[in-house]
Scaffold this active site. Structure first.
Site, short mmCIF file in Angstrom:
data_model
loop_
_atom_site.label_atom_id
_atom_site.label_comp_id
_atom_site.label_asym_id
_atom_site.label_seq_id
_atom_site.Cartn_x
_atom_site.Cartn_y
_atom_site.Cartn_z
CB SER A 101 -0.74 -0.03 1.25
OG SER A 101 -1.94 0.72 0.95
CG HIS A 160 -5.64 -2.43 0.03
ND1 HIS A 160 -4.59 -2.40 -0.84
CD2 HIS A 160 -5.08 -1.37 0.91
CE1 HIS A 160 -3.68 -1.84 -0.51
NE2 HIS A 160 -3.90 -1.20 0.62
CG ASP A 177 -5.83 -4.00 -3.52
OD1 ASP A 177 -6.82 -3.11 -3.26
OD2 ASP A 177 -4.84 -3.80 -3.18
#
Lengths: 377, 198
Positions: A148, A347, A314
């Protein structure tokens, strides 16, 4: 949020020129290390944390008393095995776990800096952490790894320091924040700023905390970290501690109760202003723009080996955006591997127990470490 | 398999840059890495196989040759290998063109549908051939465009693709294919291996 914890930190005396134009110096970077640095200093891995992460990658987080945020990946006999690797993780600047951020006390006033803190970027975060690597006297890292926002830092690190890492593993990330990403971050910021206790960012002067706004920001963001399928399977329309609807606005549904809980525990460990600053840094991230629209140029100086990983479910940083990084690297003939891991966990997959991810990541890191060492001999 | 790997390896010069398209579990990549060159990449469509390759430390990208070869610059590899996969593409001609763009030279191996054992099955049994080399039934085969050694040979000449070397394999017997023995090799070989260039 808890300032009383004794965090490991260094003071960076070199002035750091920020993207916003301001300069900072004598600022703290809080960090943690795991494992031992070998005599050749060839086994160091720098892990970058995500939006709400911190330096406590593994073991017990002394502030929350919970497992470190990447305990599935980093630790003894884990994919990044601390019996073998020396793992370093620093709290980003702008953060609230000991590094220079809006909750740092301004010594001349004795108050928190609040929104007088300068706007920081991913580039600034990475440059600050590079000072830590210099302080630790590590000439070349074996790897830089992160998911991320941590993945964005991986990309920026290699672009800024092309010969400082042998291996780069950006996970579930993007080279530029999309409109949707910015939109969700703006929703979170507005929730915080709409809280009357925010006081334009100087809430600590009034001994207030915009916890309601921060909790709403966390709830909204949390939805984006999960997948629709995951939510449906885990919660569906199940009711919380009751057999029938209550015809009111209490948390009838389990999903409501779950989100409220996520919001409430978050405010105990995270600073609202840090949330504003870090989400802003993510929104400003556009690596290709830094290189005049050509992402490949960010990497053309580097011989670093890349391994890009995305997850099927995601939708925050979808495979297509991760693939753009792969395409940019391929178009300059860089050494890049890529896989999209099958997972229903959205995610958040990179933080969770997703066996095929953990196995592939661990095997790859270990076999690459072996190959690179053999080559040197 | 081993014979095919050896032949491919012999076609490749040392320390060159190689891309293995449809690299499967990375067996050929591993073999070439040990024998020829460290600079080797793979492209593979199956997630599970990509993960197996990455676990071995091989640099492999999950992707589809029909759409993902475009991202590599022109002539970015000294050799591009396509081992027994051409027949599985929707558009083999497009794939060959992409391979020729990305690689300075291309090595294509094809399971020969003209092999006599294959021909006999269709002729005498009247069923779609199932052999050691082509183990699938008609209803579950991934092979959409089967061709013969002769088909591929003719395809190259009609498209002005230069054939540097063409090799026929029968069990472990290796021989060269040329214009005069083409019909015989097409009947008597289970695998054809071509080194081509645009």
């Amino acid at each position: 949020m808890n300032k009383n914890i004794d965090t490991k930190k260094i003071i960076i005396s070199n002035p750091l020129k920020l993207d916003c134009g301001k300069e900072i110096n004598n600022f703290p970077i809080a960090y943690e290390t795991y494992g031992e640095l070998n005599s050749e200093k060839s086994n160091a891995i720098l892990v970058f944390h995500a939006l709400t992460g911190d330096q406590y990658v593994s073991g017990k987080n002394p502030i929350t008393n919970k497992d470190g945020w990447w305990s599935y990946v980093v630790g003894e006999n884990k994919p990044i095995d601390t019996n073998k690797f020396f793992v370093i993780c620093a709290n980003v600047i702008g953060g609230c776990m000991g590094s220079y951020g809006p909750s740092t006390i301004n010594e001349s006033t004795g108050k928190q800096i609040g929104t007088d803190f300068p706007i920081i970027t991913i580039n600034d975060m990475v440059n600050a952490q590079y000072e830590l690597i210099k302080y630790l006297e590590i000439e070349k890292l074996f790897a830089v790894v992160g998911g991320s926002m941590g993945g964005m830092q991986v990309l920026q690190f290699v672009a800024n320091f092309p010969d400082k890492a042998k291996l780069a593993i950006p996970i579930a990330c993007t080279s530029s924040h999309s409109a949707q990403n910015i939109a969700f971050n703006e929703l979170g910021r507005q929730a915080i700023m709409a809280d009357s206790k925010w006081e334009n960012g100087f809430y600590s002067d009034y001994k207030l905390n915009p916890d309601k706004g921060l909790a709403v920001a966390r709830m909204a963001a949390h939805i984006t970290y999960l997948s629709e399928k995951g939510l449906q399977e885990k919660f569906g329309r199940k009711l919380q501690d009751r057999d029938s609807l209550r015809y009111g606005f209490e948390a009838d549904f389990q999903i409501e109760s779950y989100l409220r809980y996520q919001g409430s525990v978050f405010v105990d460990r995270f600073d609202a202003n840090s949330y504003l600053y870090i989400t802003r840094a993510m929104d400003y991230f556009d690596l290709s723009k830094q290189y005049k629209g050509n992402l490949s140029d960010a990497f053309k100086e580097t011989k670093t080996k890349f391994f890009v990983i995305s997850f099927t479910s995601d939708w925050l940083y979808p495979t297509s955006e991760n693939r753009e990084i792969v395409i940019a690297l391929n178009s300059i003939g860089a050494d890049v591997g890529f896989v999209e891991i099958e997972s229903d966990k959205g995610h958040d997959s990179f933080l969770l127990d997703v066996p095929s991810f953990l196995k592939t990541l661990g095997d790859y890191i270990n076999s690459t470490y072996k190959v690179i060492n053999e080559r040197r001999i | 398999m081993k014979e095919e790997f050896n032949i491919i390896s012999n076609l490749i010069e040392e320390n060159t840059r190689v891309l293995d398209v449809g690299c499967g579990n990375g067996d050929l990549m591993k073999f070439l890495q040990e024998n020829k060159t460290k600079d080797i990449r793979g492209l593979e469509i199956s997630k599970e196989k990509v993960q197996n390759c990455l676990s071995k430390g091989l640099t492999v990208i999950e992707g589809n040759a029909e759409s993902d070869l475009k991202q590599f610059p022109k002539s970015s590899f000294d050799y591009v290998i396509l081992s027994q996969t051409l027949q599985a593409f929707l558009n083999p001609e497009l794939v060959i063109n992409e391979l020729l763009k990305v690689g300075k030279k291309v090595i294509v191996t094809i399971p020969n549908f003209g092999y006599w054992r294959v021909r006999l099955q269709l002729l005498f049994k009247g069923t779609m051939p199932v052999t050691e080399n082509l183990p699938h039934e008609w209803y579950n085969t991934p092979n959409l465009h089967m061709c013969t050694i002769k088909d591929f040979y003719n395809f190259c000449s009609s498209k002005n693709i230069k054939i540097f070397k063409s090799i026929a394999l029968k069990k472990s017997r290796i021989s060269e294919i040329n214009k005069s023995n083409l019909n015989y090799k097409n009947l008597d070989s289970h695998l054809g291996i071509f080194l081509i260039e645009s």
